[in-house]
Every structure is written in C-alpha cells, then in structure tokens.
Design an enzyme around this catalytic site. Structure first.
Site, short mmCIF file in Angstrom:
data_model
loop_
_atom_site.label_atom_id
_atom_site.label_comp_id
_atom_site.label_asym_id
_atom_site.label_seq_id
_atom_site.Cartn_x
_atom_site.Cartn_y
_atom_site.Cartn_z
N LYS A 19 0.84 -1.20 0.00
CA LYS A 19 0.00 0.00 0.00
C LYS A 19 0.88 1.26 0.00
O LYS A 19 2.08 1.18 0.33
CB LYS A 19 -0.91 -0.01 1.23
CG LYS A 19 -0.17 0.04 2.56
CD LYS A 19 -1.12 -0.19 3.73
CE LYS A 19 -0.38 -0.14 5.05
NZ LYS A 19 -1.23 -0.58 6.18
N ARG B 217 -11.15 0.31 14.74
CA ARG B 217 -11.11 1.19 13.58
C ARG B 217 -12.22 0.73 12.65
O ARG B 217 -13.16 1.45 12.40
CB ARG B 217 -9.74 1.03 12.90
CG ARG B 217 -9.01 2.31 12.69
CD ARG B 217 -7.57 2.14 12.27
NE ARG B 217 -7.23 0.93 11.51
CZ ARG B 217 -6.06 0.72 10.93
NH1 ARG B 217 -5.12 1.65 11.01
NH2 ARG B 217 -5.81 -0.39 10.27
N HIS C 146 -6.47 -7.33 12.96
CA HIS C 146 -5.26 -6.48 12.97
C HIS C 146 -5.00 -6.04 14.41
O HIS C 146 -5.91 -5.64 15.12
CB HIS C 146 -5.53 -5.27 12.06
CG HIS C 146 -4.31 -4.46 11.72
ND1 HIS C 146 -3.08 -5.01 11.49
CD2 HIS C 146 -4.16 -3.12 11.56
CE1 HIS C 146 -2.20 -4.05 11.19
NE2 HIS C 146 -2.84 -2.89 11.23
N ARG D 110 0.87 -10.76 7.14
CA ARG D 110 0.92 -9.56 6.29
C ARG D 110 2.10 -8.71 6.71
O ARG D 110 2.10 -8.15 7.81
CB ARG D 110 -0.37 -8.73 6.49
CG ARG D 110 -1.67 -9.48 6.33
CD ARG D 110 -2.86 -8.54 6.49
NE ARG D 110 -2.93 -7.90 7.80
CZ ARG D 110 -3.57 -8.40 8.85
NH1 ARG D 110 -4.23 -9.52 8.76
NH2 ARG D 110 -3.58 -7.74 10.01
N TYR E 240 16.12 31.04 5.16
CA TYR E 240 15.01 31.87 5.65
C TYR E 240 15.07 32.10 7.16
O TYR E 240 15.25 31.15 7.92
CB TYR E 240 13.67 31.22 5.30
CG TYR E 240 13.38 31.14 3.82
CD1 TYR E 240 13.34 32.30 3.04
CD2 TYR E 240 13.16 29.92 3.21
CE1 TYR E 240 13.07 32.22 1.68
CE2 TYR E 240 12.88 29.84 1.86
CZ TYR E 240 12.85 31.00 1.09
OH TYR E 240 12.59 30.92 -0.24
N CYS F 151 14.42 24.39 3.27
CA CYS F 151 13.47 25.10 2.41
C CYS F 151 12.63 24.07 1.62
O CYS F 151 12.80 22.87 1.78
CB CYS F 151 14.19 26.01 1.43
SG CYS F 151 15.40 27.09 2.21
N MET F 152 11.78 24.58 0.76
CA MET F 152 10.94 23.67 -0.01
C MET F 152 11.79 22.78 -0.94
O MET F 152 11.55 21.59 -1.08
CB MET F 152 9.91 24.44 -0.84
CG MET F 152 8.96 23.51 -1.58
SD MET F 152 7.77 24.37 -2.64
CE MET F 152 6.65 25.04 -1.46
N ASP F 153 12.81 23.40 -1.56
CA ASP F 153 13.58 22.67 -2.57
C ASP F 153 15.08 22.56 -2.26
O ASP F 153 15.80 21.89 -2.99
CB ASP F 153 13.48 23.38 -3.94
CG ASP F 153 12.06 23.78 -4.25
OD1 ASP F 153 11.20 22.88 -4.28
OD2 ASP F 153 11.80 24.98 -4.43
#
Ligand SMILES: *Cc1c(COP(=O)(O)O)cnc(C)c1O
Length: 390
Positions: free
Chosen positions: A45, A141, A170, A226, A270, A317-319
């Site tokens: 998954k 759940r 589970h 599993r 930043y 930072c983001m990148d």
C-alpha cells in the site's frame, strides 16, 4: 529502461534509491520466519511505503510472497494494469462505492462492516466476488463484531457468487513491549474462528499478524502473515528489532549544487536561524521539505559528504537545504542524505526521531516528489518519475 538521458538527469538531482536485492532478501527472510505453513502477503500500500508498488509487488512475488495487499481499490487496479495477476487484498473498511469495479479487476475485498456486507451481496447479484472478513478484536477502527461475523458468514455461504476466502484481524499494539493487548486480541479472534469452524465454515486464509507480530511470534492459529515495514528493512518500533539479514531498502541521495564560504556572523536560509560563529565552508543540496525531508530538521539533521558528517545549517526550504562542509568540497559531488547509517548518514529512524514521527511516515514522504531509481547488483535497472499530472 525507457530513457537513459533522463536517468542521467535523475541521478544528478535528489533521488530515492531502492535496492531490489535487499528487498528480495528481506521478503525471503520473512517468508522463512513465517515458516512452511504460512503464506506471506506483501503489503505494498501507499506505493509500497514509498518504495514503488509495481516493482516491489513483482519482486515480492518472485521471492516467496503469494499474496499482495493495498489500502485503496485504485492501488489494486494500478497493479492489475501493470500486469500483476497474483491475488490482491484491499485492506480497509473502505466505502461501498466502486466495490463492483474492484471485483471486476479481481481484487479481494474486505468486509469490515455490515453495510459493506450488504453492498457485497448487491455486487454478487451481478458478478462473482472474493472476500475476506475483517474482525474487530480491539483496534476499534473497522471490522465486524463477533456476532456480526457469524451472521455475515452465513449469509455469504448461501450465495454462490461470494467466495468467502479468508478471515483476518489487525493488532493495535504488537510493536509494544506489553503483549497483553495482543494476547487478548488473538484470544478473541480464536474464539470467533472456533465458533465459525463449529458451524462448518472453512477459510483458505486466516491472518492476524503484521510485521511486528511476526517478528515477536504473535501469529496464533493463522496460515498467512501480512508484512509491510519489515520487508522494507525498517523496524516496526524501537522495541521490535529486525532479524539478521534484513537491511534497509531505501536510501536518499543528492549532489552539492553549490559550494561557498560563509563569513563569521553571516546567517543562513530563511529567517537566518543559523549564524556562522566563524568562517565556515558551506554547500547547497537540492532537497527540501517538498521532497519529504522534514522541515523540523532545520539546524538538526546532517548529510554525509566525502565520508564526513555535514550538519544542516538554517531552515530546510521547499527545494534546498544548506549544510556545513568539512572543507571546500568540489561542486556536483554526491551527498548521502539518508541511508542505512553504514556511512555515518542519517537512517530513516534517525530522521523519524528528530521529527517526532515513525519511520513509516518518513519513507512514504520521500515518495512525494523525488524520482525513484531501482538498483540491482549496485547498478540502476529502472527508474520512475513522480507523476504530477496523472
Ligand atoms: C499496513 C497494514 C499491515 C502492514 O503492517 P506493517 O506494520 O507495515 O507490517 C498489515 N495489516 C493491515 C491491516 C495494515 O493496514
């Protein structure tokens, strides 16, 4: 491999490396541990916890797994479209929508509530459907209560279009030291199973255990396990060590895109949250929080450059991320961002600890943007780009 030029580019930017040999060995090791009387279901998954669902599914099936598991119906359909024909269980209570489409793709469906049971009967009026009953034994759940499991099983038995192939549960706490919740859950599952067997029901698959339960021996009267996290070479928790031979499959790599000198008193990134106390060589690596490197590692984590620990300076930072360097390194050399720690780099567990989360989340987040390069015998054999548009 589709485009060698693209692979060149991919390997010169931040990317995730997936060691398929290690994944294969991990799967085989877990199958051994499960024993000859238990099948192995490879849980792929969430794009195989960020490791690539299709490639991992194929590798798992070649190395001892006989069943696959996904969380969403479309994840299963994607495997079918990639040519995977092995049985695939859709975990989860799911919603009743699209059950019929999933059944048409020959996915095994979970019955975890009375409303799903009714929806399954509706689908079965038009076409055959294979199902596993999911019991709620304490996780709360989704899952059928014991009485409901008995009544659903009887209803399905009378329906020739419903193949009641399996039953599962589970655990809530199999990765914790205190094994009482797990024992209690196993006890309730066994009670339901006994009642069902007394009424003449037989299941081809009975399964209770995730990775943690397999590793700690909490398998009970089951014939399938599993496993997700352990197959990727990651431990289910601090309290559950991995067996010998299991190694981390994912590593993260990048390059120094720029090298420069920081002068004393100069700030970095930043907010200028890092101030150089003395002149210091620094470098920029093109990886950021959009690539799954948590922003909480600002001024905390480290990468490895030329075998040396290079601490993160200032905010992620983001990148981009700035690191302190041991010396004025050459630009464009490789940087280890994360791995199994054998070269001194952060492991996924280290990142999880710094970020206050679990390795499961760290691995899945690295799949957000970074391309994935699959490696066998140390050589790239394929790669995938994260799709932005489809
Ligand atoms: C995700 C999942 C698993 C796999 O758990 P791991 O801890 O990764 O081994 C097993 N069973 C169910 C129902 C799951 O949702």
């Amino acid at each position: 491999m589709s485009d060698p030029d693209l692979l060149q580019i991919v390997q010169r930017e931040a990317h995730v490396r997936i060691d398929l040999d290690r994944y294969a060995i991990n799967i085989a090791t877990l199958k051994d541990l499960a024993g000859p009387d238990r099948d192995l279901m490879a849980v792929v998954k969430a794009d195989a916890y960020g490791h690539g669902a299709v490639m991992c599914a194929r590798t798992a099936l070649e190395n001892g797994a006989t069943y696959l598991a996904v969380a969403r119906k479309w994840e299963g359909i994607r495997l079918r479209e990639a040519g995977v024909t092995a049985p695939v269980l859709v975990l989860g209570g799911a919603n009743p929508a699209a059950l019929e489409i999933a059944a048409r793709h020959n996915l095994t469906l979970t019955v975890g509530s009375m409303s799903i049971a009714t929806a399954i009967e509706d689908v079965a009026s038009r076409q055959p459907v294979t199902v596993h009953l999911k019991l709620d034994t304490g996780l709360h759940r989704y899952g059928l209560q014991p009485d409901d499991a008995l009544s659903v099983a009887s209803r399905f038995k009378a329906n020739p279009n419903v193949n009641l192939e399996g039953i599962y549960a589970h655990f809530s706490s199999a990765d914790e030291i205190d094994c009482r919740p797990t024992e209690a859950q196993l006890g309730s599952a066994h009670d339901v199973l006994t009642s069902l067997e007394q009424q003449g029901f037989e299941f081809r698959y009975v399964h209770f255990s995730n990775s943690a339960a397999l590793l700690t021996g909490a398998t009970g009267q089951s014939n399938l396990v599993r496993t997700g996290i352990a197959s990727y070479g990651l431990r289910p928790s601090q309290d559950v060590p991995l067996p010998d031979g299991i190694r981390q499959v994912m590593s993260v790599h990048g390059q120094l895109s720029r090298v420069f000198m920081l002068s004393q008193g100069e700030g970095v990134s930043y907010g200028l949250t890092y101030l150089a106390t003395e002149a210091e060589p620094a470098g920029v690596v093109s990886i950021g929080y959009a690539d799954g490197l948590p922003r909480s590692l600002s001024n905390q984590g480290w990468f490895v450059v030329n075998g040396q620990r290079s601490p993160i300076r200032g905010r992620v930072c983001m990148d981009q991320t700035v690191i302190g360097l041991p010396g004025l390194e050459a630009e464009q050399i490789d940087v280890i961002i994360a791995g199994d720690g054998s070269g001194g780099e952060m492991t996924l567990d280290d990142i999880a600890t710094l970020d206050g989360t679990i390795n499961y989340e760290v691995a899945t987040r690295f799949a957000l943007r970074m391309p994935r390069v699959y490696v066998r015998d140390g050589v790239p054999v394929d790669f995938e780009l994260r799709s932005i548009t489809s």
